[in-house]
Design a protein around this motif. Structure first.
Motif, mmCIF file in Angstrom:
data_model
loop_
_atom_site.group_PDB
_atom_site.id
_atom_site.type_symbol
_atom_site.label_atom_id
_atom_site.label_comp_id
_atom_site.label_asym_id
_atom_site.label_seq_id
_atom_site.Cartn_x
_atom_site.Cartn_y
_atom_site.Cartn_z
ATOM 1 N N LEU A 1 -21.343 9.223 4.239
ATOM 2 C CA LEU A 1 -20.178 9.457 3.388
ATOM 3 C C LEU A 1 -20.466 9.210 1.909
ATOM 4 N N ILE B 1 -20.253 11.918 -0.721
ATOM 5 C CA ILE B 1 -18.941 12.296 -1.259
ATOM 6 C C ILE B 1 -18.408 11.215 -2.201
ATOM 7 N N ASN C 1 -20.915 15.045 6.954
ATOM 8 C CA ASN C 1 -20.309 15.525 5.717
ATOM 9 C C ASN C 1 -20.645 16.984 5.502
ATOM 10 N N GLN D 1 -20.555 19.976 2.068
ATOM 11 C CA GLN D 1 -20.287 20.226 0.656
ATOM 12 C C GLN D 1 -20.420 21.715 0.351
ATOM 13 N N GLY E 1 -15.995 14.305 4.368
ATOM 14 C CA GLY E 1 -16.800 13.653 5.384
ATOM 15 C C GLY E 1 -15.953 12.774 6.280
ATOM 16 N N TRP F 1 -12.351 8.715 6.645
ATOM 17 C CA TRP F 1 -12.550 10.078 6.172
ATOM 18 C C TRP F 1 -12.355 10.100 4.665
#
Length: 382
Positions: free
Chosen positions: A117, A120, A194, A196, A209, A223
């Motif tokens: 994570l 992010i 995740n 992107q 994610g 999340w």
């Protein structure tokens, strides 16, 4: 052939992320080794009773390498060590992992690495001195540096587009933090993913994610979603997350024996940051402004029978809440000066104020954890 080589080389070079000006010490016969490092001399000026006050000097040294195995397979590894040189003299192996890159088929590595994570939450972890609240904490799953993680990454969606990337990760009893996880009560296995999307050539990236950790008595999930814009000297970042922890509470009754009850705990937070780079005659100045707010909520619970009564009052209180104003002055690619002022918006009754208080000053509970902080420093990196 050239396209395949690029698909191998670009992800392998990302292994050295964070090394802005590494030194190549070996490059021969398909083998390459780089060294990089950083010395940060910094001080956080605030009330002496507040956690994190004072000297924040540290030094890092890292190595990244890669070796060509076949035309389509590359081996790589990274190691990084940090030594605290201020009043906190704890040392840490930040990264230690190795893996294989299969070009368009993606890469796989194992060891101590960033939680999945963090790709992010890193959108807002760019402040000069502070920040990183969503990325480095004990209440998110797989967001901090984590031991024993197996990670698969694909940075071009199997060669179809460079705009889409994703990763999946499994932590074998990973700790998810730099110390014991205070919420989950220790290390537990976890998994997460995740994705992107680099939105064409606009400079805008969207990411999301999810990660989860389970055990007999706990179910912990997180999340997160984020947006960032990086173009024309302007950087904008936004991140929102929610962590939910279900804990089984065991209470022993004098009549019936064990009573089982589940308590729900949630942590929600968002972070916003804006920065703009200004090229000067000597170097580059990047002013920065940010807002961070995280809040914990625990529902109230009641347990009772003829012989036993228990009541837990719920809480709804900020863990972090501040406005940050600062700047980074890069004299060149190797040397920078930083300054950042954190306007602390916590109230003395907030949980975050209690967590930030190292020494209580008086009997009226005027916690130093509510004080503003000024961070200043110099950074040399290679």
């Amino acid at each position: 052939m050239k396209r395949n080589l690029l698909a191998i080389a670009i992800p392998a070079l990302l292994v050295a992320a964070g090394a802005n000006a590494s030194i190549e010490v070996w490059n021969k016969d398909g083998n390459k080794v780089d060294f990089y490092g950083r010395v940060k001399a910094a001080n956080n000026i605030t009330d002496r009773g507040q956690d994190g006050e004072g000297d924040d000097t540290s030094a890092r040294l890292g190595m990244s390498g890669q070796t060509q195995i076949t035309d389509s397979v590359t081996g790589y590894g990274r190691w990084e060590y940090e030594a605290k040189a201020g009043k906190n003299s704890n040392n840490e192996v930040r990264y230690a992992f190795a893996g294989l890159n299969f070009g368009d088929a993606g890469s796989f590595d194992y060891g101590r690495n960033d939680g999945v994570l963090k790709a992010i939450t890193a959108y807002t972890d760019v402040l000069p001195q502070f920040g990183g609240d969503a990325a480095n904490n004990a209440w998110n799953v797989l967001s901090a540096r984590t031991k024993a993680v197996a990670t698969y990454r694909n940075n071009n969606f199997f060669g179809l587009t460079d705009d889409v990337s994703f990763a999946v990760q499994y932590a074998d009893n990973g700790d998810n933090s730099n110390s014991a996880d205070s919420i989950r009560g220790g290390s537990r296995e976890a998994y997460g993913a995740n994705a992107q999307w680099h939105i064409f050539d606009t400079g805008l990236t969207a990411g999301a994610g999810y990660a989860q950790s389970t055990s007999k008595d706990h179910r912990h999930s997180t999340w997160t979603g984020g947006l960032k814009y990086d173009n024309y000297n302007l950087y904008l970042g936004a991140n929102y997350f929610q962590s939910k922890l279900k804990r089984r509470v065991d209470l022993e009754s004098a009549v019936t024996g064990e009573i089982l009850k589940t308590l729900d705990q949630k942590v929600r937070g968002f972070e916003l940051v804006a920065q703009y780079g200004i090229d000067l005659e000597v170097g580059r100045l990047t002013p920065s402004i940010a807002y961070v707010q995280h809040k914990v909520k625990v529902d109230s619970a009641h347990f009772e029978d003829d012989w036993y009564y228990y009541h837990y009052r719920g809480v709804n209180s900020p863990l972090a809440k501040y406005v940050s104003v600062g700047a980074t002055y890069d004299l060149n690619k190797n040397f920078s000066a930083i300054v950042e002022y954190k306007f602390n918006l916590l109230d003395r009754k907030d949980i975050g104020a209690a967590n930030n208080t190292k020494v209580q000053r008086d009997r009226h509970l005027n916690k130093p954890g509510t004080k503003d902080v000024l961070g200043v420093g110099l950074i040399y990196q290679f």
